[in-house]
Design an enzyme around this catalytic site. Structure first.
Site, PDB file in Angstrom:
ATOM      1  N   HIS A   1       0.820  -1.219   0.000  1.00 15.54           N
ATOM      2  CA  HIS A   1       0.000   0.000   0.000  1.00 15.54           C
ATOM      3  C   HIS A   1       0.854   1.270   0.000  1.00 15.54           C
ATOM      4  O   HIS A   1       0.508   2.243  -0.665  1.00 15.54           O
ATOM      5  CB  HIS A   1      -0.942  -0.012   1.210  1.00 15.54           C
ATOM      6  CG  HIS A   1      -1.950   1.079   1.189  1.00 15.54           C
ATOM      7  ND1 HIS A   1      -2.971   1.135   0.271  1.00 15.54           N
ATOM      8  CD2 HIS A   1      -2.098   2.164   1.983  1.00 15.54           C
ATOM      9  CE1 HIS A   1      -3.708   2.211   0.484  1.00 15.54           C
ATOM     10  NE2 HIS A   1      -3.201   2.854   1.519  1.00 15.54           N
TER      11      HIS A   1
ATOM     12  N   ARG B   1      11.326  15.973   9.457  1.00 14.15           N
ATOM     13  CA  ARG B   1      11.261  16.708   8.186  1.00 14.15           C
ATOM     14  C   ARG B   1      10.170  17.782   8.141  1.00 14.15           C
ATOM     15  O   ARG B   1      10.079  18.527   7.171  1.00 14.15           O
ATOM     16  CB  ARG B   1      11.044  15.712   7.040  1.00 14.15           C
ATOM     17  CG  ARG B   1      12.289  14.900   6.763  1.00 14.15           C
ATOM     18  CD  ARG B   1      11.993  13.662   5.932  1.00 14.15           C
ATOM     19  NE  ARG B   1      13.223  12.964   5.570  1.00 14.15           N
ATOM     20  CZ  ARG B   1      13.939  12.214   6.399  1.00 14.15           C
ATOM     21  NH1 ARG B   1      13.567  12.070   7.644  1.00 14.15           N
ATOM     22  NH2 ARG B   1      15.046  11.616   5.981  1.00 14.15           N
TER      23      ARG B   1
END
Length: 154
Positions: A92, A131
């Site tokens: 997925h 991030r």
């Protein structure tokens, strides 16, 4: 963007730009942080707060269709895609990462509108958290820089 490129952005002025943001709610704490950093950087670059519109969609696969609707409106000089896809144990991850990325690119090319793609694809939540700030701000800078470039090229 590479570190050496950031020095060239000092002259970016977004005061006449309109920017749309599409944020995937999946992995909400990450994507909310991305949006916060992106909006902060857009305003730091001079984009008026009332020229920034942010909408939410369920996940990364839904981002392109919302971008497409925003692009078709003609109301924006640039768009930003925000999301976070964290690798799991199944295929997925690859499907969502590949299809959302391809969709964002297609909308940008079809509409001739710059889209800063800050849909994170990471191995784990720690990578995503690390991030948030940088990628949110980078997306804002890319959107402004590309919008200004495309205006110049017309």
């Amino acid at each position: 963007m590479q570190g050496s490129d950031k020095g060239n952005l000092a002259g970016l002025n977004g005061e006449h730009l309109r920017v749309g943001i599409v944020r995937a709610r999946f992995n909400d704490s990450v994507t909310a942080g991305l949006r916060e950093a992106c909006v902060a950087e857009l305003t730091a670059l001079g984009v008026p707060p009332d020229h920034i519109r942010s909408v939410d969609v369920p996940g990364a696969l839904e981002v392109p269709v919302a971008l497409q609707a925003m692009a078709a409106s003609g109301d924006y000089d640039a768009l930003v895609a925000l999301g976070c896809i964290i690798r799991g144990e199944t295929y997925h991850f690859e499907l969502v990462a590949n299809e959302s990325g391809a969709g964002v690119t297609r909308v940008s090319l079809d509409s001739r509108l710059p889209i800063a793609n800050a849909i994170l694809t990471v191995e784990n939540p720690m990578q995503a958290e690390a991030r948030i700030e940088e990628k949110g701000r980078d997306a804002a800078r890319v959107a402004v820089e590309m919008a200004l470039l495309l205006k110049e090229l017309k």
